[in-house]
Design a protein around this motif. Structure first.
Motif, PDB file in Angstrom:
ATOM      1  N   PRO A 200      -7.178  25.560  -4.649  1.00  0.00           N
ATOM      2  CA  PRO A 200      -6.976  24.761  -3.434  1.00  0.00           C
ATOM      3  C   PRO A 200      -6.561  23.318  -3.715  1.00  0.00           C
ATOM      4  O   PRO A 200      -6.071  22.629  -2.831  1.00  0.00           O
ATOM      5  CB  PRO A 200      -8.328  24.813  -2.726  1.00  0.00           C
ATOM      6  CG  PRO A 200      -9.307  25.145  -3.791  1.00  0.00           C
ATOM      7  CD  PRO A 200      -8.568  25.968  -4.811  1.00  0.00           C
ATOM      8  N   PHE A 201      -6.736  22.854  -4.954  1.00  0.00           N
ATOM      9  CA  PHE A 201      -6.350  21.491  -5.318  1.00  0.00           C
ATOM     10  C   PHE A 201      -4.985  21.421  -6.003  1.00  0.00           C
ATOM     11  O   PHE A 201      -4.589  20.377  -6.503  1.00  0.00           O
ATOM     12  CB  PHE A 201      -7.409  20.870  -6.239  1.00  0.00           C
ATOM     13  CG  PHE A 201      -8.740  20.720  -5.568  1.00  0.00           C
ATOM     14  CD1 PHE A 201      -8.972  19.692  -4.677  1.00  0.00           C
ATOM     15  CD2 PHE A 201      -9.754  21.629  -5.810  1.00  0.00           C
ATOM     16  CE1 PHE A 201     -10.190  19.547  -4.044  1.00  0.00           C
ATOM     17  CE2 PHE A 201     -10.981  21.504  -5.188  1.00  0.00           C
ATOM     18  CZ  PHE A 201     -11.201  20.458  -4.300  1.00  0.00           C
ATOM     19  N   PHE A 202      -4.255  22.520  -6.018  1.00  0.00           N
ATOM     20  CA  PHE A 202      -2.986  22.603  -6.743  1.00  0.00           C
ATOM     21  C   PHE A 202      -2.019  21.481  -6.355  1.00  0.00           C
ATOM     22  O   PHE A 202      -1.557  20.722  -7.207  1.00  0.00           O
ATOM     23  CB  PHE A 202      -2.339  23.972  -6.521  1.00  0.00           C
ATOM     24  CG  PHE A 202      -1.011  24.128  -7.187  1.00  0.00           C
ATOM     25  CD1 PHE A 202      -0.922  24.281  -8.561  1.00  0.00           C
ATOM     26  CD2 PHE A 202       0.160  24.119  -6.448  1.00  0.00           C
ATOM     27  CE1 PHE A 202       0.311  24.421  -9.188  1.00  0.00           C
ATOM     28  CE2 PHE A 202       1.393  24.258  -7.067  1.00  0.00           C
ATOM     29  CZ  PHE A 202       1.469  24.409  -8.438  1.00  0.00           C
ATOM     30  N   PHE A 203      -1.676  21.354  -5.067  1.00  0.00           N
ATOM     31  CA  PHE A 203      -0.710  20.335  -4.650  1.00  0.00           C
ATOM     32  C   PHE A 203      -1.282  18.926  -4.726  1.00  0.00           C
ATOM     33  O   PHE A 203      -0.557  17.981  -5.050  1.00  0.00           O
ATOM     34  CB  PHE A 203      -0.164  20.612  -3.256  1.00  0.00           C
ATOM     35  CG  PHE A 203       0.929  21.648  -3.258  1.00  0.00           C
ATOM     36  CD1 PHE A 203       2.082  21.480  -3.995  1.00  0.00           C
ATOM     37  CD2 PHE A 203       0.796  22.800  -2.520  1.00  0.00           C
ATOM     38  CE1 PHE A 203       3.079  22.435  -4.012  1.00  0.00           C
ATOM     39  CE2 PHE A 203       1.788  23.774  -2.525  1.00  0.00           C
ATOM     40  CZ  PHE A 203       2.931  23.582  -3.276  1.00  0.00           C
TER      41      PHE A 203
ATOM     42  N   LYS B 143       0.845  -1.200   0.000  1.00  0.00           N
ATOM     43  CA  LYS B 143       0.000   0.000   0.000  1.00  0.00           C
ATOM     44  C   LYS B 143       0.875   1.241   0.000  1.00  0.00           C
ATOM     45  O   LYS B 143       1.967   1.240   0.546  1.00  0.00           O
ATOM     46  CB  LYS B 143      -0.895   0.061   1.245  1.00  0.00           C
ATOM     47  CG  LYS B 143      -1.837  -1.094   1.408  1.00  0.00           C
ATOM     48  CD  LYS B 143      -2.941  -1.049   0.387  1.00  0.00           C
ATOM     49  CE  LYS B 143      -3.855  -2.251   0.587  1.00  0.00           C
ATOM     50  NZ  LYS B 143      -4.573  -2.612  -0.571  1.00  0.00           N
ATOM     51  N   VAL B 144       0.351   2.301  -0.600  1.00  0.00           N
ATOM     52  CA  VAL B 144       0.981   3.617  -0.563  1.00  0.00           C
ATOM     53  C   VAL B 144      -0.046   4.548   0.066  1.00  0.00           C
ATOM     54  O   VAL B 144      -1.160   4.673  -0.436  1.00  0.00           O
ATOM     55  CB  VAL B 144       1.354   4.119  -1.972  1.00  0.00           C
ATOM     56  CG1 VAL B 144       1.921   5.532  -1.909  1.00  0.00           C
ATOM     57  CG2 VAL B 144       2.334   3.169  -2.640  1.00  0.00           C
ATOM     58  N   VAL B 145       0.311   5.176   1.179  1.00  0.00           N
ATOM     59  CA  VAL B 145      -0.620   6.039   1.895  1.00  0.00           C
ATOM     60  C   VAL B 145      -0.103   7.473   1.839  1.00  0.00           C
ATOM     61  O   VAL B 145       1.047   7.737   2.181  1.00  0.00           O
ATOM     62  CB  VAL B 145      -0.777   5.595   3.361  1.00  0.00           C
ATOM     63  CG1 VAL B 145      -1.736   6.512   4.100  1.00  0.00           C
ATOM     64  CG2 VAL B 145      -1.237   4.147   3.437  1.00  0.00           C
ATOM     65  N   ILE B 146      -0.974   8.382   1.408  1.00  0.00           N
ATOM     66  CA  ILE B 146      -0.629   9.803   1.368  1.00  0.00           C
ATOM     67  C   ILE B 146      -1.708  10.562   2.125  1.00  0.00           C
ATOM     68  O   ILE B 146      -2.899  10.398   1.858  1.00  0.00           O
ATOM     69  CB  ILE B 146      -0.543  10.329  -0.075  1.00  0.00           C
ATOM     70  CG1 ILE B 146       0.529   9.567  -0.850  1.00  0.00           C
ATOM     71  CG2 ILE B 146      -0.238  11.832  -0.074  1.00  0.00           C
ATOM     72  CD1 ILE B 146       0.615   9.931  -2.305  1.00  0.00           C
ATOM     73  N   ASP B 147      -1.283  11.374   3.078  1.00  0.00           N
ATOM     74  CA  ASP B 147      -2.213  12.209   3.835  1.00  0.00           C
ATOM     75  C   ASP B 147      -2.213  13.603   3.225  1.00  0.00           C
ATOM     76  O   ASP B 147      -1.227  14.312   3.258  1.00  0.00           O
ATOM     77  CB  ASP B 147      -1.792  12.267   5.297  1.00  0.00           C
ATOM     78  CG  ASP B 147      -2.819  12.949   6.178  1.00  0.00           C
ATOM     79  OD1 ASP B 147      -3.778  13.555   5.649  1.00  0.00           O
ATOM     80  OD2 ASP B 147      -2.670  12.885   7.411  1.00  0.00           O
ATOM     81  N   TYR B 148      -3.335  13.993   2.662  1.00  0.00           N
ATOM     82  CA  TYR B 148      -3.480  15.273   1.962  1.00  0.00           C
ATOM     83  C   TYR B 148      -4.043  16.374   2.864  1.00  0.00           C
ATOM     84  O   TYR B 148      -4.482  17.404   2.380  1.00  0.00           O
ATOM     85  CB  TYR B 148      -4.434  15.107   0.780  1.00  0.00           C
ATOM     86  CG  TYR B 148      -3.908  14.269  -0.359  1.00  0.00           C
ATOM     87  CD1 TYR B 148      -3.400  14.864  -1.495  1.00  0.00           C
ATOM     88  CD2 TYR B 148      -3.952  12.879  -0.322  1.00  0.00           C
ATOM     89  CE1 TYR B 148      -2.943  14.116  -2.568  1.00  0.00           C
ATOM     90  CE2 TYR B 148      -3.505  12.119  -1.382  1.00  0.00           C
ATOM     91  CZ  TYR B 148      -3.000  12.737  -2.505  1.00  0.00           C
ATOM     92  OH  TYR B 148      -2.550  11.992  -3.557  1.00  0.00           O
TER      93      TYR B 148
ATOM     94  N   ILE C 181       0.667  16.105  -6.877  1.00  0.00           N
ATOM     95  CA  ILE C 181       1.062  14.809  -6.316  1.00  0.00           C
ATOM     96  C   ILE C 181       0.450  13.669  -7.124  1.00  0.00           C
ATOM     97  O   ILE C 181       1.130  12.697  -7.465  1.00  0.00           O
ATOM     98  CB  ILE C 181       0.663  14.716  -4.830  1.00  0.00           C
ATOM     99  CG1 ILE C 181       1.518  15.683  -4.018  1.00  0.00           C
ATOM    100  CG2 ILE C 181       0.817  13.291  -4.300  1.00  0.00           C
ATOM    101  CD1 ILE C 181       1.018  15.916  -2.618  1.00  0.00           C
ATOM    102  N   ASP C 182      -0.836  13.796  -7.433  1.00  0.00           N
ATOM    103  CA  ASP C 182      -1.495  12.765  -8.240  1.00  0.00           C
ATOM    104  C   ASP C 182      -0.811  12.606  -9.599  1.00  0.00           C
ATOM    105  O   ASP C 182      -0.582  11.483 -10.055  1.00  0.00           O
ATOM    106  CB  ASP C 182      -2.973  13.097  -8.430  1.00  0.00           C
ATOM    107  CG  ASP C 182      -3.773  12.966  -7.143  1.00  0.00           C
ATOM    108  OD1 ASP C 182      -3.284  12.358  -6.172  1.00  0.00           O
ATOM    109  OD2 ASP C 182      -4.908  13.489  -7.118  1.00  0.00           O
ATOM    110  N   GLN C 183      -0.494  13.710 -10.243  1.00  0.00           N
ATOM    111  CA  GLN C 183       0.180  13.652 -11.544  1.00  0.00           C
ATOM    112  C   GLN C 183       1.566  13.022 -11.433  1.00  0.00           C
ATOM    113  O   GLN C 183       1.971  12.246 -12.297  1.00  0.00           O
ATOM    114  CB  GLN C 183       0.286  15.052 -12.164  1.00  0.00           C
ATOM    115  CG  GLN C 183      -1.003  15.558 -12.727  1.00  0.00           C
ATOM    116  CD  GLN C 183      -1.533  14.680 -13.856  1.00  0.00           C
ATOM    117  OE1 GLN C 183      -0.798  14.016 -14.575  1.00  0.00           O
ATOM    118  NE2 GLN C 183      -2.839  14.666 -14.000  1.00  0.00           N
ATOM    119  N   PHE C 184       2.283  13.347 -10.379  1.00  0.00           N
ATOM    120  CA  PHE C 184       3.615  12.767 -10.175  1.00  0.00           C
ATOM    121  C   PHE C 184       3.525  11.252 -10.046  1.00  0.00           C
ATOM    122  O   PHE C 184       4.314  10.517 -10.658  1.00  0.00           O
ATOM    123  CB  PHE C 184       4.270  13.363  -8.925  1.00  0.00           C
ATOM    124  CG  PHE C 184       5.628  12.789  -8.657  1.00  0.00           C
ATOM    125  CD1 PHE C 184       6.740  13.285  -9.312  1.00  0.00           C
ATOM    126  CD2 PHE C 184       5.796  11.740  -7.777  1.00  0.00           C
ATOM    127  CE1 PHE C 184       7.998  12.745  -9.089  1.00  0.00           C
ATOM    128  CE2 PHE C 184       7.051  11.193  -7.547  1.00  0.00           C
ATOM    129  CZ  PHE C 184       8.154  11.699  -8.202  1.00  0.00           C
TER     130      PHE C 184
END
Length: 54
Positions: free
Chosen positions: A27-30, A8-13, A34-37
């Motif tokens: 507000p969704f810039f980062f 699993k890969v967990v990212i806390d946004y 991250i999603d694109q990366f």
């Protein structure tokens, strides 16, 4: 190059919307960055991704 096995890969946004607003008007810039990366560089983990506070 061998790709390590990851369950699993967990990212806390949680605060990315506030940080995004400080540097950009979207507000969704980062979150989008991250999603694109991940899609462009590590797409083999997309189905293992868990997004917290998205």
């Amino acid at each position: 190059m061998r790709i390590p096995v990851i369950d699993k890969v967990v990212i806390d946004y949680k605060y990315f919307d506030q940080i995004s607003l400080a540097v950009n008007s979207n507000p969704f810039f980062f979150k989008d960055q991250i999603d694109q990366f991940i899609i462009q560089n590590h797409n083999q983990y997309i189905d293992k991704l868990i997004k917290l506070n998205y």
